[in-house]
Design a protein around this motif. Structure first.
Motif: not given
Length: 440
Positions: A365-366, A387, A270, A362, A272
């Motif tokens: 993702m939202f 993001a 990912s 992190n 991240n």
């Protein structure tokens, strides 16, 4: 002889816990290593293993009980060669035998009985134990004292029997020496009283009932700990925030190539995972930010252990990627996946979430573009990752469209100067925009 099973300290900061669930019942035989119960600590819900072998003869704390102090007898077992029927009455008689010393302790702690001559012989052994050369302090008080460089020998305890508690340490000056004990009582009194005014600030105000329908739910131990630690962090740690925009296109291209190569191994990276690696390498490059403020000293760490925020049902928890700077990105991805799964199931072990030299949170993702995170003491910094999104961006002097991510570093200004924090953010930007350095 019956063996008393006591509430264990499953983390260094644990003083009490919730006995969530019993996995054994009276009459069951247990062996060393058998799981006896699930206990909710101040960090997570953990399994409690049996150490001794024998038969459960009594369960003294029912499941669902909250605020069970560490050291409280929660169950009793009879040894292998012992009659369980005979052990049960003996186990129940044990608390009655302990009632008298408890009463003596209370009597000794009260000011009036001290002056009486008759009870003095019985009270002396208790007084020696509580007020001897050994400093008596709660685990939380010891941890705060260690973080702030406070000598506990110079602190006067206001707890039962002179025990040093949290409020006593919060009122002491960092680096206080034992000499302060010899100062007159009138001079010593102002030291703890000055910060006491700040204590009520942490307590939430009672919310009036405005007639709005609501549902109240009790806070679990994890949520209580989050509330306490974040309040302390914002009250005691001077935060400084530094934000930088980072172009992600090269990183995304490399990630695609790596995932294709790692597909046979079942590993998927990912963004991240790559940012964790980049933060760890940046901290190694800029060691002035890989630090903790410890009152009278500054601790600079020789490796970067990254605490990664994971949203679990019980609340936020931060499992740690140890020595992330020297691990491959595939190893980080595999380890992070396993730790996140254990965190959501409440199965993390203390060594998997305690420690860390810096944190990463992190919310990309939202769709969150940018945010400021609260430092997790005693760490010196936390990175808040937003993001990646398509934005107008100047590339080689011309306006173009690029994938850009905003990241914000929160730094403890007691330990890290603004220029040092800026140097770390610059190093992070270079590593992410030139990502081959992450796999070299």
């Amino acid at each position: 002889m019956p063996i008393a099973i006591k509430m264990p300290a499953l983390s260094p900061t644990m003083e009490e816990g919730t006995l969530s669930k019993w996995l054994v019942k009276v009459g069951d035989k247990v062996s060393s290593g058998d799981i006896m119960a699930e206990i909710e600590t101040d960090k997570a819900t953990m399994e409690f293993e049996a150490v001794d072998e024998g038969t459960i003869v009594s369960i003294d704390v029912s499941e669902g009980s909250e605020g069970v102090k560490v050291g409280t007898v929660i169950a009793t077992i009879a040894g292998e060669d012992e009659d369980a029927g005979a052990a049960a009455p003996a186990a129940k008689a044990a608390p009655a035998a302990k009632a008298e010393p408890a009463a003596v302790t209370k009597a000794e702690a009260a000011p009036a009985p001290v002056a009486k001559a008759e009870p003095a012989p019985a009270a002396k052994p208790v007084a020696v134990e509580a007020a001897g050369d050994r400093v008596i302090a709660s685990p939380l008080a010891k941890r705060i004292a260690a973080d702030r460089g406070i000598d506990l020998a110079a602190v006067k305890g206001t707890g039962p029997g002179g025990r040093i508690v949290k409020v006593d340490v919060e009122g002491a000056e960092p680096g206080a020496a034992p000499v302060a004990v010899t100062a007159p009582a009138a001079a010593a009194t102002p030291a703890p009283t000055a910060p006491k005014a700040a204590v009520p600030v942490a307590a939430p105000a009672e919310i009036p009932d405005f007639g709005i329908p609501y549902e109240a739910s009790k806070l679990n131990n994890v949520r209580k700990t989050i509330a306490r630690r974040l309040t302390e962090a914002k009250q005691t740690v001077p935060h400084i925030y530094l934000t930088v925009d980072i172009q992600l296109d090269a990183l995304l291209k490399l990630r695609g190539q790596l995932n294709k190569a790692l597909e046979p191994q079942g590993v998927k990276l990912s963004v991240n995972d790559l940012v964790i690696k980049a933060l760890a390498k940046a901290l190694v490059q800029v060691p002035k930010c890989n630090v903790s403020f410890a009152g009278t000293e500054l601790r600079t760490y020789s490796r970067a252990d990254i605490s990664v925020a994971v949203a679990a049902p019980s609340g936020l928890i931060t499992p740690i990627i140890v020595d992330a700077g020297n691990k491959s990105v595939s190893a980080i991805a595999t380890e992070m996946k396993a730790l996140a799964g254990k965190a959501r199931e409440g199965k993390l072990q203390p060594h998997e979430y305690q420690g860390g030299t810096a944190s990463l949170s992190n919310l990309g993702m939202f769709g969150i573009k940018q945010f400021d995170a609260v430092i997790n003491p005693p760490q010196g910094m936390i990175l808040a990752v937003g993001a990646g999104e398509q934005r107008p961006y100047v590339i080689d002097g011309a306006l173009a469209v690029a994938t850009v991510m905003s990241v914000t570093g929160s730094f403890d200004h007691r330990a890290i100067d603004g220029a040092d924090g800026a140097e770390l953010m610059q190093a992070l930007k270079v590593l992410i925009e030139n990502p081959l350095g992450l796999v070299a």
